[in-house]
Design an enzyme around this catalytic site. Structure first.
Site, PDB file in Angstrom:
ATOM      1  N   ARG A  52       0.850  -1.187   0.000  1.00 37.49           N
ATOM      2  CA  ARG A  52       0.000   0.000   0.000  1.00 37.49           C
ATOM      3  C   ARG A  52       0.891   1.245   0.000  1.00 37.49           C
ATOM      4  O   ARG A  52       2.097   1.140   0.144  1.00 37.49           O
ATOM      5  CB  ARG A  52      -0.955  -0.008   1.206  1.00 37.49           C
ATOM      6  N   ALA A  54       0.792   5.158  -2.224  1.00 38.04           N
ATOM      7  CA  ALA A  54       0.630   5.433  -3.653  1.00 38.04           C
ATOM      8  C   ALA A  54       1.837   5.034  -4.513  1.00 38.04           C
ATOM      9  O   ALA A  54       1.685   4.276  -5.483  1.00 38.04           O
ATOM     10  CB  ALA A  54       0.274   6.901  -3.841  1.00 38.04           C
ATOM     11  N   ARG A  94      -7.063  -0.572  -7.115  1.00 35.26           N
ATOM     12  CA  ARG A  94      -7.488   0.495  -6.176  1.00 35.26           C
ATOM     13  C   ARG A  94      -7.659   1.781  -6.982  1.00 35.26           C
ATOM     14  O   ARG A  94      -6.861   2.048  -7.890  1.00 35.26           O
ATOM     15  CB  ARG A  94      -6.467   0.691  -5.034  1.00 35.26           C
ATOM     16  N   GLN A 197      -2.184   2.460   9.833  1.00 31.57           N
ATOM     17  CA  GLN A 197      -0.880   2.604   9.157  1.00 31.57           C
ATOM     18  C   GLN A 197       0.110   3.381  10.032  1.00 31.57           C
ATOM     19  O   GLN A 197       1.312   3.135   9.994  1.00 31.57           O
ATOM     20  CB  GLN A 197      -1.041   3.357   7.818  1.00 31.57           C
ATOM     21  N   ASP A 238      -2.047  10.841  -2.487  1.00 27.59           N
ATOM     22  CA  ASP A 238      -2.400   9.745  -3.394  1.00 27.59           C
ATOM     23  C   ASP A 238      -2.749  10.252  -4.789  1.00 27.59           C
ATOM     24  O   ASP A 238      -2.647   9.521  -5.767  1.00 27.59           O
ATOM     25  CB  ASP A 238      -3.557   8.932  -2.823  1.00 27.59           C
ATOM     26  N   ASN A 248      -5.523  12.460   0.025  1.00 22.29           N
ATOM     27  CA  ASN A 248      -4.609  11.680   0.857  1.00 22.29           C
ATOM     28  C   ASN A 248      -5.455  10.914   1.876  1.00 22.29           C
ATOM     29  O   ASN A 248      -6.694  11.047   1.908  1.00 22.29           O
ATOM     30  CB  ASN A 248      -3.591  12.595   1.549  1.00 22.29           C
ATOM     31  N   LYS A 249      -4.793  10.123   2.695  1.00 20.81           N
ATOM     32  CA  LYS A 249      -5.483   9.281   3.684  1.00 20.81           C
ATOM     33  C   LYS A 249      -6.558  10.069   4.427  1.00 20.81           C
ATOM     34  O   LYS A 249      -6.314  11.198   4.856  1.00 20.81           O
ATOM     35  CB  LYS A 249      -4.447   8.713   4.659  1.00 20.81           C
TER      36      LYS A 249
HETATM   37  O1  MRU Z   1      -4.650   3.291   2.001  1.00 23.28           O
HETATM   38  P1  MRU Z   1      -3.168   3.509   1.910  1.00 23.28           P
HETATM   39  O2  MRU Z   1      -2.424   3.033   3.106  1.00 23.28           O
HETATM   40  O3  MRU Z   1      -2.595   2.996   0.614  1.00 23.28           O
HETATM   41  O4  MRU Z   1      -3.026   5.088   1.887  1.00 23.28           O
HETATM   42  C1  MRU Z   1      -1.745   5.645   1.826  1.00 23.28           C
HETATM   43  C2  MRU Z   1      -1.751   7.102   1.977  1.00 23.28           C
HETATM   44  O5  MRU Z   1      -2.771   7.756   2.022  1.00 23.28           O
HETATM   45  C3  MRU Z   1      -0.417   7.773   1.971  1.00 23.28           C
HETATM   46  O6  MRU Z   1      -0.445   8.905   2.783  1.00 23.28           O
HETATM   47  C4  MRU Z   1      -0.086   8.200   0.536  1.00 23.28           C
HETATM   48  O7  MRU Z   1      -0.135   7.084  -0.313  1.00 23.28           O
HETATM   49  C5  MRU Z   1       1.221   8.830   0.424  1.00 23.28           C
HETATM   50  S1  MRU Z   1       2.477   7.637   0.756  1.00 23.28           S
HETATM   51  C6  MRU Z   1       3.869   7.898   0.084  1.00 23.28           C
END
Ligand code: MRU
Length: 353
Positions: A52, A54, A94, A197, A238, A248-249
């Site tokens: 996981r 991006a 995804r 995470q 993302d 983003n998350k």
């Molecule tokens: O659902 P995830 O864990 O794939 O989400 C990841 C994120 O939102 C990160 O903050 C984003 O990918 C940037 S990571 C380099």
């Protein structure tokens, strides 16, 4: 003075037998590896979040395209339809992180240029995508770290480290470099519900390198920014739209609003592979909903409780006006907007790269 760092994490390793993926669902308790031998298995690992983040999703997808090529070009009959179908499956794994589509587009262009047997060229391209991401992380880390005053306290969300990228990390890359330069006193990491995470991955990555980290529940972040004197919110992305809006998350939007209100600054760190100039603004970014199970399982329930509906958006969109600094390997944009984005990314990255 630079401090020694722990053994580098290598969560994606392509070999003759397939793609070895460090299973992020089991960290930090167990270091287990998933072996994907074809594109469908890579797509499943991305969907299930064994891999996981991006940039890591994009790199894994590129390696998935290599595995598909090994199979499709070894069989009798036309290889390209077999390979195109495998790429469609990878692309659907995804929806929000644009790095996935970006990496697959790069792989398609290489296949187009090496019609008869592109296997070697595809493997070189995937390894190149991986190595480029690592180098870009290091470049971004230098640019971002320069904004942090000595002894800063920073807040980060989700996991943006070596696990989420080709190595070093985006926002966590800035943390690593800033720490080695004496610019960070302590990192505060949100748990990042429901998948944790932050609690499982970010805290682990930082602690194994001796970087001081304090873990907080997501809902403590506003209190913390107010009381502890957080100077920067550091996050990854993302997908970044053409006007500078950042997906983003989920939780990032709330943190950015609080940061703006309470005087902390907001830095987004992402490679240009996360920039999507073909998407006009954040409203057009697809937001993944991962379903209710991730929420009700956290209560210890064995079955979905009756009479309760769930919505589980995995990402949210922070408007550009809340972002103080956007760091990419191509350069830094302060107060990003459509004009400044266009100036740095003058080609439509995902159409014309
Ligand atoms: O659902 P995830 O864990 O794939 O989400 C990841 C994120 O939102 C990160 O903050 C984003 O990918 C940037 S990571 C380099």
């Amino acid at each position: 003075m630079p401090r020694p760092s722990a053994r580098a994490l290598e969560p994606l390793v392509l070999g003759p037998e397939g793609l070895r993926i460090l299973d992020q669902r089991q960290l930090p308790g167990t270091e287990a590896w998933v072996l994907a031998t074809d594109a469908a298995e890579v797509a499943a690992a991305i969907r299930a979040m064994a891999v996981r983040g991006a940039p890591a999703i994009g790199i894994a997808a590129a390696y998935g395209a290599v595995l598909a090529a090994r199979i499709c070009w070894a069989e009798p009959g036309p290889a390209r339809p077999c390979w195109d179908q495998a790429l469609a499956e990878l692309g659907a794994a995804r929806p929000t992180a644009v790095n996935l589509a970006w990496a697959l587009d790069r792989m398609r262009r290489v296949a187009d240029q090496h019609g008869l047997d592109p296997r070697e060229a595809l493997e070189a391209e995937a390894r190149g995508i991986h190595a480029e991401d690592r180098a870009q992380n290091v470049a971004m880390a230098r640019l971002g770290a320069a904004y942090l005053a000595a002894g800063s306290r920073v807040l980060t969300h989700c996991n943006t480290g070596a696990l989420a990228t080709g190595g070093h990390g985006t926002a966590l890359g800035v943390v690593r470099t800033a720490w080695s330069e004496g610019r960070i006193e302590r990192v505060y990491a949100t748990e990042t519900r429901p998948w944790l995470q932050g609690a499982r991955l970010t805290a682990w990555e930082l602690a194994r390198e001796g970087i001081p980290v304090t873990l907080v529940v997501d809902s403590a972040a506003a209190h913390l920014i107010e009381r502890v004197g957080i100077s920067w919110l550091l996050v990854g992305a993302d997908r970044i739209a053409a006007n500078g809006d950042v997906a983003n998350k989920v939780g990032t939007l709330g943190l950015a609003l609080v940061a703006r209100t309470l005087g902390a600054r907001v830095m987004v760190v992402a490679p240009s592979s996360t920039v999507d100039m073909a998407t006009a603004d954040g409203a057009a970014i697809p937001i993944e909903d991962r379903g209710g199970e991730e929420i009700w399982r956290a209560t210890g329930a064995k079955a979905p409780p009756a009479g309760i509906a769930f919505t589980n958006p995995s990402f949210d969109v922070t408007p550009a006006r809340l972002i103080d600094v956007l760091v990419t390997e191509r350069g830094v944009i302060e107060a990003p907007d459509r004009t400044r984005m266009a100036a740095l990314f003058h080609t439509a990255l995902h159409e014309a790269d």
